[in-house]
Design a protein around this motif. Structure first.
Motif: not given
Ligand code: SAM
Length: 410
Positions: A126-152
């Motif tokens: 489960d940890k590994l699968k969460s880590t794979i999803k973390q690539f979406v959040r941090d390093w993909s174009e698809a993660g941009q809206p999430e980064r805008d809401s959390c990091y911006k």
């Protein structure tokens, strides 16, 4: 009913027994075992997903012929899931390959018995699968809206508090504990601040090392983060859709940028007082057994006049974990404690809606109603924690020398 006074020493003994101190030799051995356990989990991934796919195939084949004929696309979708898992495994193998010698000053040696086939726990998978999803959040174009809401919001506060026209931002030190795959820390460094991310999990550390130090070409790599989700898919193809990463070249930081990642437990690595102008926590404070210990550390390491910026929910990670201390405080309780420490809350928003590694095509989506605050450690400390009227606009003190974590990454 037990006397309240009798219950307290009893529960202390309970947690002390479970959380015993190890000798340095035992610590080294445990750390090494842990390291190899996580490497094994990366390598076991393919088998784990194959088992899931086989199970789904068995379930399908148990249907009547009539029902099977009604579902012509199911087996081909499962074949696609299998192929996507094979591809994910190639990326995971590359991450492991680069992770084996990533620490400058720690070697984990060889595995005790390299021939032994190892299975991994559901917990680690489960940890590994969460880590794979973390690539979406941090390093993909698809993660941009999430980064805008959390990091911006965090980045904007840093820029407001330490504007580049008033500060030499390369001397403003920012620490990001629980940095995950490092994007927030990287973005802060990209703006010229001296930024250090800190992370404790080998899953995250191996992966951030890979993306930060080994990936250069934009969107050159592919992961299939959603193949593990068999429920709540509107279309079968949603399950096997790819994401590309990294959306930016992580190595594009200017040469003189002061950016680093340090491995280790935040509370152990950062014990030197008054080093940091800013501590930025995002989805982090609820990872503590006792959040007040994090507050202790943040208070201690901030320079007088320094700021703590926080955004996140309070989804306590140790809640319901056997034999673990878990103090589950409300935001109200934490806020009261922070004021008693002496923090001055300068900005506070109690309802910032964000997501975390969201699958935007899923029929089940979670929204976190986060708290956001900026809290300042006064430049002149007073015993009763009352506000010092003159401290608000004080510049950060000169940056003191950085403590080098023992597990600094290359
Ligand atoms: C929920 S994740 C958030 C990651 C990142 N800040 C983000 O917003 O995507 C919490 C992170 O804190 C890390 N963490 C938990 N306890 C830690 C500790 N004591 N020291 C350093 N990192 C820790 C976890 O491994 C995990 O990567």
């Amino acid at each position: 009913m037990a006397e309240p006074t009798a219950a307290e020493p009893q529960s202390k003994a309970y947690f002390q027994k479970e959380r015993r101190k190890y000798t340095p030799e035992e610590e080294t051995k445990l750390e090494r075992q842990h390291f190899w356990r996580i490497i094994d989990a990366f390598r076991f991934y393919r088998f784990h997903v194959q088992e899931q796919v086989k199970r789904a195939e068995r379930q399908f084949h148990s249907l009547s012929q009539r029902h099977k004929r009604l579902l012509p696309g199911v087996i081909s979708n499962l074949d696609r899931v299998r192929r996507c898992a094979e591809h994910n495994q190639e990326v995971l193998d590359a991450i492991v390959h680069n992770g084996l010698h990533m620490f400058e000053n720690v070697e984990y040696g060889e595995r005790e018995d390299p021939r032994k086939a190892r299975t991994s726990s559901t917990f680690d998978m489960d940890k590994l699968k969460s880590t794979i999803k973390q690539f979406v959040r941090d390093w993909s174009e698809a993660g941009q809206p999430e980064r805008d809401s959390c990091y911006k919001p965090i980045i904007q506060e840093i820029q407001r508090l330490f504007p580049s026209d008033q500060y030499d931002v390369s001397k403003v030190s920012v620490l990001v504990p629980g940095a995950g795959l490092g994007r927030l820390a990287w973005e802060i460094a990209r703006l010229g601040y001296a930024c250090q991310g800190n992370e404790w999990s080998f899953f995250m550390l191996f992966s951030s090392n890979f993306v930060l130090n080994r990936c250069e070409e934009e969107n050159a790599l592919t992961l299939y983060p959603w193949i593990h989700q068999f429920s709540n898919n509107k279309k079968s193809s949603d399950q096997t859709r790819p994401i590309r990463f990294p959306d930016v070249n992580p190595q594009s930081l200017p040469l003189n940028t002061d950016f680093s990642m340090v491995a280790g437990d935040f509370m152990e690595v950062y014990s030197e007082s008054e080093c940091w102008d800013c501590v930025a926590t995002c989805f982090f404070i609820d990872t503590a057994n006792n959040v007040l210990e994090y507050v202790d550390t943040i208070w201690n390491i901030l320079k007088p006049g320094g700021v703590w910026i926080n955004l996140g929910p309070l989804l306590y990670h140790f809640e319901n974990i056997a034999n673990e201390l878990s103090i589950e405080l409300s935001y109200e309780d934490i806020r009261t404690a922070m004021i008693k420490y002496g923090f001055l809350i300068e900005v506070e928003k109690e309802s910032m809606q964000t997501t975390y590694t969201e699958n935007e095509c899923s029929m089940l989506r979670y929204v976190y109603d986060c708290v956001f605050f900026v809290a300042r450690k006064p430049s002149e400390l007073q015993f009763n924690g009352q506000e010092d009227e003159h401290q608000h606009n004080s510049p950060p003190a000169a940056k003191s020398s950085r403590r080098e974590g023992s597990n600094r990454l290359t």
